[in-house]
Design a protein around this motif. Sequence first.
Motif: not given
Lengths: 418, 286
Positions: B50-55, B59-68, B78-83, B145-152
Amino acid sequence: MSATRIHAKPKSRLWKTLTSIRLTVFVLLILAAVAVIGTVVPQGQPLNLYLKLYGQGWGELLWGGGFTHVYFSPWFLMPLGLLTLNVCACIVHGLPQAVKRSFRQLSGEAALSLPERGRVTWPADVDPHAAITTVWRRELGPGRRETLGGQEIYLKEQGRFRPLGPYLIHIALLLILAGGVIGKFWGVEGQVALDQGGVASTFHTGPKTTKPLHFQVRLDKFQVAYYGPGSMPKEFRSDLTFLKNGQQVSRATCRVNEPVNFGGLTFYQASYGSEATGPVILKMLQGKQSEDLELPLWRPVELPGGWGKMIAMRVDGNFQGYGPAVLLAYKPSQGKPQVFWALKNHPEFGEQAGLRFLVESIPFAYYSVLQVRRDPGVWWVYTGFLMFLPGLYLAFFRPTERWALVLTKTAQGKWEAR
Amino acid sequence: MISQLFGAVMLIYLLVAICFLVAELWASPRLQDVGRAMLWLGLGVHTAALIGRWVDNYQVAALHTPAAGLGATLRLIVLHAPLANFYESLIFFAWCLPALGLLAFRRHLRGYLGALIALLSTLLLAYASFGVDSRIKPLMPALKSNWLLVHVVTAFLGYAAFALAFGSAILYLIQERRPRPSLPSLPVLDGLIYRTTVLGFLLLTLGIITGAVWAETAWGRYWSWDPKETWSLITWFIYAALLHARLLKGWHGRRIAWLAVLGFMAVLFTYFGVSFLLSGMHSYLT
């Protein structure tokens, strides 16, 4: 139960029914069943859809019987009202008792009436106080000590407020329901559709009703971004400016999950679209010949050379991330009609029945639809949500425990503990 | 790579199920211990996967939207938890079952009960691996949304707790008809049904509450009678009825067991039925 002692006078049958748990379970299961109907029958659709789906008889029965908006019909509201009465009655019935019990500390007298679990006797020359204190501390943590008529009583109680738990939960439920009612009667909900550059000073609360905003809102720019061509949308974004009497007051960006508050109203990004602002210009290629076509939206245009007819049906400012596109319906003089998207930035896709259509220009403007809302009930609902948590904790995860150790000196001068 | 890891986890759970079954039939305490050790191993590998999937997601998300900056990076994590889609919900559900089972059942998670839980996880993983699109896709705007993680997380832990209650209820009903001394006794099973139902009720309540708060920020409505919402409320009503019947009417044993079975049917419909049979705002799951 002690509750019966307090209400010693004969209770009316109605009150008994209202406070009965049988009613609760019954109403809960009824509500569940009615809610199931609401998920199976499509809700809030026009009448002819039901007639088409279920036929004349059933369709009219569902429509007339309120099953097409079942959550706002007596089928749902009556049991819900009954449940509310039931909950209120139970709170009135039991809360005073629960409060009294919760705020009454375990006293020495009450401790003497706890059931006895065991008895220990020490020899006459041993003072057990030190041993008791250590063991008590180790097993139960800090406690209290009282002296009552020559008896020393060690006391410890836990979860004294447990009886309040269920009442917190049920009051929370009432708050949530109250919030729903407040929102229904004192809330406003509507939509405002804005062309890019457009200004609105009213919003639609129904198909034909509008309400004034008391200020103006302008859509400066709408953008839709995709993760890549053919991929998922990444962002829908409306850049808004709020004006009062023509004066710019504030600017904000409204996205999905990022609503904007202004003037007591909240704006949510709900939907968007693109509108043609002029005819679409196409180039029709056939071999080495090329012809320019001007297609106003929804007007059939005869193609030169007897090739048939063409209608531009819809424009999209960014079709699935591939850029501006127009949806064309082409009816050749022979053969089946075709409907296809022609993309401005991807001329390779415009081939139909030996003809190529290149998009020269698609004049379009985005519009954005914002949900507008004010709901004074939300805070009631949220307060209810917050109350649920301590309520559930007290009710289910905080068992009541009462411990007492009574130390007495017997006639023989020995210490006896029980 | 990660999907192969999930395949391995599936095999481990299958072995756990077989091991527990054999241990029960041959009455071998040693095999029970082996089964439990393997269940822990499977859970460990599952967690790592699961942690691997999260990573990978990150990484895929960071390609689209590099975080500063740190804040943006944390938010992206937080947004890209595997959920975020059906596949990820399945593999997370499959994780919740043994994790919560070990927590709630402790030493009772063995024998038939252990086999049932391990088998459920195996099936979920098998379905996820063979029947569902497992590609990593970028996040659509509604889910940002940050609610995604806690809701799911709360919703699926709740589902898992109800699955455990269902398992205990099934075992209760079997045990009542054909008692087996090696299985937990009826009062123990009754206690397990109650304990897991309470846990599930708390988590489902949290799931509904977080969902409502999220809906309020995303759509401007905390409740819109979307089929998923409605079915979660139906499920909530059923378990509320169960708890009232037990705590205030003194219902025990068989009737509570049947209510737990009914409740879990509603859970299954809330999860699968709504996604496949009814349309609504949760349709991005399919």
